[in-house]
Design a protein around this motif. Structure first.
Motif, PDB file in Angstrom:
ATOM      1  N   PRO A 393      20.029 118.066  11.984  1.00 21.42           N
ATOM      2  CA  PRO A 393      20.579 118.276  13.333  1.00 21.42           C
ATOM      3  C   PRO A 393      22.004 117.745  13.485  1.00 21.42           C
ATOM      4  O   PRO A 393      22.436 116.878  12.723  1.00 21.42           O
ATOM      5  CB  PRO A 393      19.629 117.463  14.212  1.00 21.42           C
ATOM      6  N   LEU A 394      22.700 118.283  14.466  1.00 28.15           N
ATOM      7  CA  LEU A 394      24.040 117.786  14.830  1.00 28.15           C
ATOM      8  C   LEU A 394      23.997 117.270  16.264  1.00 28.15           C
ATOM      9  O   LEU A 394      24.872 117.566  17.074  1.00 28.15           O
ATOM     10  CB  LEU A 394      25.080 118.920  14.717  1.00 28.15           C
ATOM     11  N   TRP A 395      22.963 116.501  16.585  1.00 28.64           N
ATOM     12  CA  TRP A 395      22.826 116.006  17.960  1.00 28.64           C
ATOM     13  C   TRP A 395      24.047 115.201  18.385  1.00 28.64           C
ATOM     14  O   TRP A 395      24.660 114.493  17.569  1.00 28.64           O
ATOM     15  CB  TRP A 395      21.564 115.138  18.064  1.00 28.64           C
ATOM     16  N   ASP A 396      24.345 115.317  19.683  1.00 31.66           N
ATOM     17  CA  ASP A 396      25.512 114.617  20.246  1.00 31.66           C
ATOM     18  C   ASP A 396      25.509 113.129  19.908  1.00 31.66           C
ATOM     19  O   ASP A 396      26.548 112.531  19.667  1.00 31.66           O
ATOM     20  CB  ASP A 396      25.519 114.738  21.785  1.00 31.66           C
ATOM     21  N   ALA A 399      27.604 111.572  17.192  1.00 32.27           N
ATOM     22  CA  ALA A 399      29.072 111.522  17.255  1.00 32.27           C
ATOM     23  C   ALA A 399      29.569 110.095  17.424  1.00 32.27           C
ATOM     24  O   ALA A 399      30.626 109.715  16.916  1.00 32.27           O
ATOM     25  CB  ALA A 399      29.583 112.417  18.380  1.00 32.27           C
ATOM     26  N   GLN A 400      28.779 109.263  18.129  1.00 31.33           N
ATOM     27  CA  GLN A 400      29.231 107.894  18.413  1.00 31.33           C
ATOM     28  C   GLN A 400      29.472 107.086  17.128  1.00 31.33           C
ATOM     29  O   GLN A 400      30.294 106.182  17.105  1.00 31.33           O
ATOM     30  CB  GLN A 400      28.222 107.171  19.298  1.00 31.33           C
ATOM     31  N   LEU A 409      38.979 108.781  15.385  1.00 31.02           N
ATOM     32  CA  LEU A 409      37.745 108.811  14.582  1.00 31.02           C
ATOM     33  C   LEU A 409      37.852 107.797  13.457  1.00 31.02           C
ATOM     34  O   LEU A 409      38.951 107.369  13.107  1.00 31.02           O
ATOM     35  CB  LEU A 409      37.580 110.193  13.912  1.00 31.02           C
ATOM     36  N   LYS A 410      36.726 107.407  12.869  1.00 33.03           N
ATOM     37  CA  LYS A 410      36.763 106.730  11.578  1.00 33.03           C
ATOM     38  C   LYS A 410      36.059 107.633  10.564  1.00 33.03           C
ATOM     39  O   LYS A 410      35.362 108.580  10.954  1.00 33.03           O
ATOM     40  CB  LYS A 410      36.132 105.346  11.653  1.00 33.03           C
ATOM     41  N   ASN A 411      36.251 107.370   9.297  1.00 35.36           N
ATOM     42  CA  ASN A 411      35.744 108.349   8.318  1.00 35.36           C
ATOM     43  C   ASN A 411      34.389 107.990   7.730  1.00 35.36           C
ATOM     44  O   ASN A 411      33.873 108.729   6.898  1.00 35.36           O
ATOM     45  CB  ASN A 411      36.779 108.607   7.207  1.00 35.36           C
ATOM     46  N   VAL A 412      33.821 106.850   8.108  1.00 29.46           N
ATOM     47  CA  VAL A 412      32.481 106.506   7.598  1.00 29.46           C
ATOM     48  C   VAL A 412      31.590 105.927   8.681  1.00 29.46           C
ATOM     49  O   VAL A 412      32.068 105.397   9.691  1.00 29.46           O
ATOM     50  CB  VAL A 412      32.507 105.422   6.492  1.00 29.46           C
ATOM     51  N   SER A 413      30.310 106.008   8.402  1.00 25.23           N
ATOM     52  CA  SER A 413      29.338 105.349   9.257  1.00 25.23           C
ATOM     53  C   SER A 413      28.257 104.810   8.335  1.00 25.23           C
ATOM     54  O   SER A 413      28.022 105.369   7.260  1.00 25.23           O
ATOM     55  CB  SER A 413      28.756 106.364  10.224  1.00 25.23           C
TER      56      SER A 413
END
Ligand code: BES
Ligand code: MG
Ligand code: ZN
Length: 488
Positions: A393-396, A399-400, A409-413
């Motif tokens: 899924p690409l649930w909202d 995004a956080q 944005l940052k490039n990792v999570s």
């Protein structure tokens, strides 16, 4: 490797038969029938016997499987028969069907044989000289089917060669040259942006990733726009072209995680192979390929963890881990795609280890913002070709995880590795889009007809998908015409 028309003399015959049908073996004498029946009980993939000095390979196509599973079982039978032929140095075989086999099943069997006939021997003194040619009459496969099989196998070979080539040969500039070479004889226009052009365009993601390299990046645009195209807006295929991924300053540990990273341009290779096949098959579909090509390496000038870069679309990104580089170059390509007003964009990338861990080599992880019917068609093409997909899924909420305190944005999570990478890419799209994280593109042990190392995952899927799109439109047209004629 080739499938072609009939020829009188071949070294062996491959006979497809169905052991559940009666009288199937009446072309054999009693003694031979007995051998076959005895062997059938042993559950071997095929049975071999000598008849009039000829080797006969009898392949039982009966199975408890159905549909796509049966097709895949037959591809694997093709691989097993190929192994036997290779071991016995049999180069020419005639294919015969004792049972009125559905065309797609004989096609699957032949596909399995032909796809197996690949080895990457450019750097070996002892070349693999074994070449298999299969002869089959028009009653088994018509010319169009044969041409299609040969073209798809050729495209798969191109994709595999590109992926298997080491970085010592295939840097970004060489990748551009190879793309030109492979598409030379086809109606594909190739535009290569060099470093100066990439700089003047301010493609900040591509430039940042390549900063540690002593060689320049390239951005490649492949356009196939046949006159009879049924679509006005293109299908855009984007491929990750990291010719080598060391991780950059966030260096990967060598063993296990860096060793195979010449494969990090597999997405690019899938795009090249797909366009090659689509153009060579003259499919009436407008398709554009976009390939950002870079090397990710530590170096005096390399991008640093904590750096903030400005992307092609002006988004700022805090680069916290230089090993999350694929998304940075893809983002610039996805932004470029907007100007093409695409009806659909599909990207292919060896993007995350998380996708590999989640589904292994058995499927690609996909995420999508495209209409459900389109995604269904893509999945369907994947099932038909045994290049399967699993949708994430690409649930909202995801995004956080990609928000930075000091940049857009940052490039990792640290959470949901494959999905958050997809979420990062989504930021750079404004059109229907499907993201492929292609874990199965490279394997370290033999994987049936797909082989060892590069598998060319995605090429057969894309061909099937585009072919089906053209079929759908043509069928709708026909339907409309007949309706119109009826109402007259
Ligand atoms: N190219 C790798 C992903 C990869 C790993 C593909 C193994 C195939 C096999 C990618 O650039 C990468 O390094 N991803 C990192 C991202 C992380 C730092 C957020 C990963 O998945 O570990
Ligand atoms: Mg990386
Ligand atoms: Zn990478």
């Amino acid at each position: 490797m080739l499938i072609t028309d009939n020829k009188k003399e071949t070294e062996a015959q491959v006979i497809l038969f169905n052991s559940k049908e009666k009288n199937l073996l009446n072309f054999l004498d009693e003694e031979e029938q007995e051998i076959v029946l005895k062997n059938l009980k042993l559950n071997l993939p095929f049975i071999t016997l000598k008849m009039h000095q000829q080797t006969i390979i009898a392949v039982d196509v009966s199975s408890n499987k159905q549909g796509n599973d049966l097709k895949e079982a037959l591809r694997i039978k093709g691989y097993q028969v190929y192994q036997f032929l290779k071991d016995h140095k049999i180069n020419t075989v005639r294919l015969i069907s004792q049972t009125p086999l559905e065309k797609k099943l004989s096609k699957a069997f032949v596909e399995g044989c032909l796809l197996s006939n690949y080895s990457f021997d450019k750097y070996i003194k002892e070349k693999n000289k074994y070449l298999l040619t299969i002869y089959a009459s028009g009653s088994i496969l018509n010319n169009k089917d044969k041409q299609e099989l040969n073209t798809i196998c050729e495209a798969v070979r191109i994709t595999k060669d590109l992926v298997n080539e080491p970085y010592s040969y295939l840097n970004a500039v060489q990748l551009s040259n190879d793309i030109k070479q492979y598409t030379k004889s086809l109606p594909i226009k190739v535009t290569v942006w060099n470093e100066a052009k990439i700089k003047s365009e301010k493609m900040g993601g591509i430039l940042a990733v390549n900063k540690g390299s002593s060689l320049p990046p390239t951005f490649n645009i492949l356009t196939y726009q046949p006159q009879n195209a049924i679509n006005k807006q293109p299908l855009v295929l984007v491929g990750k072209g990291v010719v080598f991924d060391t991780g950059g300053l966030s260096l990967k540990p060598t063993t296990n995680s860096m060793d195979m990273m010449k494969c990090d341009m597999a997405g690019a290779a899938t795009v090249v192979g797909s366009l090659f096949a689509i153009a060579k098959l003259n499919l009436p579909y407008y398709v554009v390929g976009l390939i950002p090509a870079v090397e990710n390496r530590p170096g005096y000038e390399a991008v640093c963890p904590g750096d903030i870069i400005t992307m092609y679309d002006k988004t700022t990104v805090e680069v916290l881990n230089t090993d999350a580089e694929g998304r940075l170059i893809l983002a610039d390509a996805l932004h470029y795609a907007k100007r093409l007003k695409p009806n659909l964009v599909i990207d292919f990338a060896t993007l995350t280890g998380a996708a590999v861990r989640a589904v292994g080599k058995e499927a690609a992880v996909i995420m999508s913002t495209a209409p459900k019917e389109i995604v269904k068609k893509v999945k369907n093409a994947g099932n038909k070709t045994a290049e399967r997909t699993v949708e994430f899924p690409l649930w909202d909420e995801y995004a956080q995880y990609m928000k930075s305190d000091i940049a857009d944005l940052k490039n990792v999570s640290s959470e949901a590795g494959a999905i958050t990478a997809g979420k990062f890419l989504q930021h750079f799209t404004n059109y229907p889009w499907i993201h492929f994280d292609i874990a199965p593109a490279f394997v370290n042990s033999p994987y049936n007809y797909r082989g060892k190392y590069a598998t060319a995952y995605g090429v057969r899927l894309m061909c099937k998908f585009v072919k089906n799109l053209t079929k759908d439109v043509q069928q709708n047209k026909k339907r409309k015409n007949t309706n119109r004629n009826k109402s007259r």
